[in-house]
Write an enzyme that holds these catalytic residues in place. Structure first.
Site, PDB file in Angstrom:
ATOM      1  N   ARG A 196       0.835  -1.212   0.000  1.00 20.26           N
ATOM      2  CA  ARG A 196       0.000   0.000   0.000  1.00 20.26           C
ATOM      3  C   ARG A 196       0.870   1.263   0.000  1.00 20.26           C
ATOM      4  NH1 ARG A 196      -3.527   2.490   4.598  1.00 20.26           N
ATOM      5  NH2 ARG A 196      -5.137   3.605   3.430  1.00 20.26           N
ATOM      6  N   HIS A 236       0.489   4.469  -2.407  1.00 16.53           N
ATOM      7  CA  HIS A 236       0.260   5.821  -1.874  1.00 16.53           C
ATOM      8  C   HIS A 236       1.411   6.764  -2.204  1.00 16.53           C
ATOM      9  CE1 HIS A 236      -3.253   5.088   1.121  1.00 16.53           C
ATOM     10  NE2 HIS A 236      -3.424   4.455  -0.012  1.00 16.53           N
ATOM     11  N   ASN A 253      -3.531   8.347   5.255  1.00 10.87           N
ATOM     12  CA  ASN A 253      -2.338   7.588   5.653  1.00 10.87           C
ATOM     13  C   ASN A 253      -2.169   7.414   7.154  1.00 10.87           C
ATOM     14  OD1 ASN A 253      -1.342   7.142   3.022  1.00 10.87           O
ATOM     15  ND2 ASN A 253      -0.446   9.186   2.957  1.00 10.87           N
ATOM     16  N   HIS A 272      -6.049  -5.862  -2.312  1.00 13.08           N
ATOM     17  CA  HIS A 272      -6.870  -5.980  -1.109  1.00 13.08           C
ATOM     18  C   HIS A 272      -7.089  -7.432  -0.689  1.00 13.08           C
ATOM     19  CE1 HIS A 272      -8.605  -1.640  -1.504  1.00 13.08           C
ATOM     20  NE2 HIS A 272      -7.323  -1.658  -1.197  1.00 13.08           N
TER      21      HIS A 272
HETATM   22  C1  HEM Z   1      -8.913   1.210  -6.086  1.00 12.57           C
HETATM   23  C2  HEM Z   1      -8.835   2.164  -5.181  1.00 12.57           C
HETATM   24  C3  HEM Z   1      -8.415   1.897  -3.771  1.00 12.57           C
HETATM   25  C4  HEM Z   1      -9.057   2.316  -2.649  1.00 12.57           C
HETATM   26  C5  HEM Z   1     -10.316   3.164  -2.598  1.00 12.57           C
HETATM   27  C6  HEM Z   1      -8.323   1.796  -1.526  1.00 12.57           C
HETATM   28  C7  HEM Z   1      -8.653   2.025  -0.202  1.00 12.57           C
HETATM   29  C8  HEM Z   1      -8.082   1.368   0.866  1.00 12.57           C
HETATM   30  C9  HEM Z   1      -8.488   1.509   2.237  1.00 12.57           C
HETATM   31  C10 HEM Z   1      -9.580   2.443   2.742  1.00 12.57           C
HETATM   32  C11 HEM Z   1      -7.742   0.656   2.967  1.00 12.57           C
HETATM   33  C12 HEM Z   1      -7.855   0.391   4.472  1.00 12.57           C
HETATM   34  C13 HEM Z   1      -7.011   1.310   5.269  1.00 12.57           C
HETATM   35  C14 HEM Z   1      -7.322   1.096   6.734  1.00 12.57           C
HETATM   36  O1  HEM Z   1      -8.450   1.411   7.125  1.00 12.57           O
HETATM   37  O2  HEM Z   1      -6.460   0.609   7.482  1.00 12.57           O
HETATM   38  C15 HEM Z   1      -6.859  -0.029   2.079  1.00 12.57           C
HETATM   39  C16 HEM Z   1      -5.946  -0.986   2.466  1.00 12.57           C
HETATM   40  C17 HEM Z   1      -5.026  -1.549   1.612  1.00 12.57           C
HETATM   41  N1  HEM Z   1      -4.830  -1.201   0.291  1.00 12.57           N
HETATM   42 FE1  HEM Z   1      -6.066  -0.107  -0.858  1.00 12.57          FE
HETATM   43  N2  HEM Z   1      -7.267   1.071  -1.979  1.00 12.57           N
HETATM   44  C18 HEM Z   1      -7.278   1.114  -3.350  1.00 12.57           C
HETATM   45  C19 HEM Z   1      -6.335   0.558  -4.195  1.00 12.57           C
HETATM   46  C20 HEM Z   1      -5.192  -0.088  -3.759  1.00 12.57           C
HETATM   47  C21 HEM Z   1      -4.066  -0.418  -4.597  1.00 12.57           C
HETATM   48  C22 HEM Z   1      -3.928  -0.035  -6.068  1.00 12.57           C
HETATM   49  C23 HEM Z   1      -3.172  -1.078  -3.804  1.00 12.57           C
HETATM   50  C24 HEM Z   1      -1.812  -1.619  -4.160  1.00 12.57           C
HETATM   51  C25 HEM Z   1      -1.471  -1.997  -5.345  1.00 12.57           C
HETATM   52  C26 HEM Z   1      -3.769  -1.177  -2.495  1.00 12.57           C
HETATM   53  C27 HEM Z   1      -3.222  -1.856  -1.435  1.00 12.57           C
HETATM   54  C28 HEM Z   1      -3.793  -1.946  -0.175  1.00 12.57           C
HETATM   55  C29 HEM Z   1      -3.324  -2.849   0.850  1.00 12.57           C
HETATM   56  C30 HEM Z   1      -2.217  -3.890   0.712  1.00 12.57           C
HETATM   57  C31 HEM Z   1      -4.083  -2.578   1.990  1.00 12.57           C
HETATM   58  C32 HEM Z   1      -3.922  -3.220   3.388  1.00 12.57           C
HETATM   59  C33 HEM Z   1      -2.972  -2.346   4.179  1.00 12.57           C
HETATM   60  C34 HEM Z   1      -2.594  -2.873   5.541  1.00 12.57           C
HETATM   61  O3  HEM Z   1      -3.000  -3.962   5.919  1.00 12.57           O
HETATM   62  O4  HEM Z   1      -1.855  -2.146   6.239  1.00 12.57           O
HETATM   63  N3  HEM Z   1      -4.977  -0.538  -2.493  1.00 12.57           N
HETATM   64  N4  HEM Z   1      -7.067   0.432   0.794  1.00 12.57           N
END
Ligand code: HEM
Ligand code: NAG
Length: 325
Positions: A61, A65, A93, A192
């Site tokens: 992530r 970002h 973030n 995700h």
């Molecule tokens: C398509 C649009 C996207 C949205 C709206 C989005 C939104 C989010 C949100 C809200 C979270 C949760 C954060 C939290 O509450 O702790 C999250 C987690 C995550 N996102 Fe996305 N995301 C998107 C695309 C992506 C992309 C493109 C990647 C990487 C290539 C990604 C990788 C991740 C990962 C790995 C997590 C888990 C993070 C953790 O466990 O610390 N996301 N995302």
């Protein structure tokens, strides 16, 4: 004669333009300047992962970002100062982004081994790749040579990172602005399949969806009941989290797409992929062909990793990833 000169000039100018529009990143960029760069990063990612498997999700992530805000320039790593609120302190973030200590540890070692050579932006790109590999995804070569930016603004994180409330058209636009296709958006959303989300990122879907429905009707009702237990209404605990792919939260597989197909996508931005026939069909195809998704994902990560990269003499090589030199 005049024509020859102007043609020559035209060729030179167009070459310069091509150089500026395409980031000149290269696989093996550190082969001579710091041969162990990628090995050291991988070692620190492994150490972090051994302590906490969630670190891998955090680092994947982090690269996303970084790249969506001012390009992949390590700006996400810069700490706020009394006169500047940096990206990492934007609500997108903080407090959710994690894995910073892995980059700090690797940077400390690399500054001893080859001072001033390896950019923080490249380290984030390597660490994301290593995290995908460690969790069972496909490894890939990371073109490198990114340089570090000197600007990091929280307001730009909020303006460029898609929120979990976005629908498929908004997501497609947000990715298009970064030069990524709708299919790449669907492919990259598969990230995700690892990691977690804070209850605050989706609790509106459980308790305050809209004027007619308190609960989002597109969310599987049994799954919603389970989520309500994990995320009680009115809870003031900002540390409550749930896995995004509960079946295999630390494995890079197609569990995310299976969840979305079963109406168990956690965010509106996940579930919305079923509302468009083209993206819905891609979700379905990914569940049927995991190997194809893994290779599409690796390719899309490489492409994402080129967004707005600084090269040549632009930017700097930060000594401490948290501070501009
Ligand atoms: C398509 C649009 C996207 C949205 C709206 C989005 C939104 C989010 C949100 C809200 C979270 C949760 C954060 C939290 O509450 O702790 C999250 C987690 C995550 N996102 Fe996305 N995301 C998107 C695309 C992506 C992309 C493109 C990647 C990487 C290539 C990604 C990788 C991740 C990962 C790995 C997590 C888990 C993070 C953790 O466990 O610390 N996301 N995302
Ligand atoms: C609430 O959401 C449902 C499902 O998306 C929709 O059909 C309905 O029109 C919405 N109601 C309002 C008042 O927006």
């Amino acid at each position: 004669m005049v024509t020859c000169v102007s043609i020559a000039l035209l060729i030179v100018l167009s070459c310069v333009c091509i150089h500026q529009s395409e980031a000149q990143l290269q696989v093996g960029f550190y082969a001579t300047s710091c041969a162990t760069a990628e090995v050291i990063v991988k070692d620190e990612v492994q150490k972090g992962f051994a302590k906490d498997k969630g670190v891998a999700a955090g680092l994947v992530r982090m690269h996303f970002h970084d790249c969506f805000v001012r390009g992949c320039d390590g700006s996400v790593l810069i700490d706020s100062t009394p006169s500047n609120t940096a990206e990492k302190d934007s609500p997108a973030n903080n407090p959710s982004l994690r894995g910073f200590e892995v980059i700090d540890n690797a940077k400390a070692r690399l500054e001893t081994l080859c001072p001033g050579k390896v950019s923080c932006a490249d380290m984030v790109a390597f660490a994301a790749r290593d995290s995908i590999e460690l969790t069972g995804g496909l490894g890939y070569d990371v073109p490198a040579g990114r340089r570090d930016g000197r600007v990091s603004l929280a307001s730009e994180a909020s303006a460029n990172l898609p929120p979990p409330s976005f629908n498929v058209d908004q997501l497609t636009q947000s990715f298009a602005k970064k030069g990524l296709t709708q299919e790449e958006m669907v492919t990259l959303s598969g990230a995700h399949t690892i990691g977690r989300a804070h209850c605050t990122s989706f609790s509106n879907r459980l308790y305050s969806f809209n004027a007619t429905n308190s609960q989002d009707p597109s969310l599987d009702p049994l799954y919603a009941d389970q989520l309500k237990k994990q995320c009680p209404q009115g809870s003031t605990d900002p540390t409550l989290v749930v896995p995004m792919d509960p079946a295999t939260p630390t494995v890079t597989d197609v569990g995310y797409y299976r969840a979305v197909l079963a109406n168990k996508g956690l965010f509106t931005s996940d579930q919305t992929l079923l509302t468009d026939t083209v993206t819905a069909s891609q979700v379905n195809q990914n569940t049927l062909n995991p190997a194809s998704w893994k290779s599409k994902f690796a390719a899309a990560m490489v492409k994402m990793g080129q967004i707005g990269a600084l090269t040549g003499s632009d930017g700097e090589i930060r000594i401490n990833c948290r501070k501009i030199n």
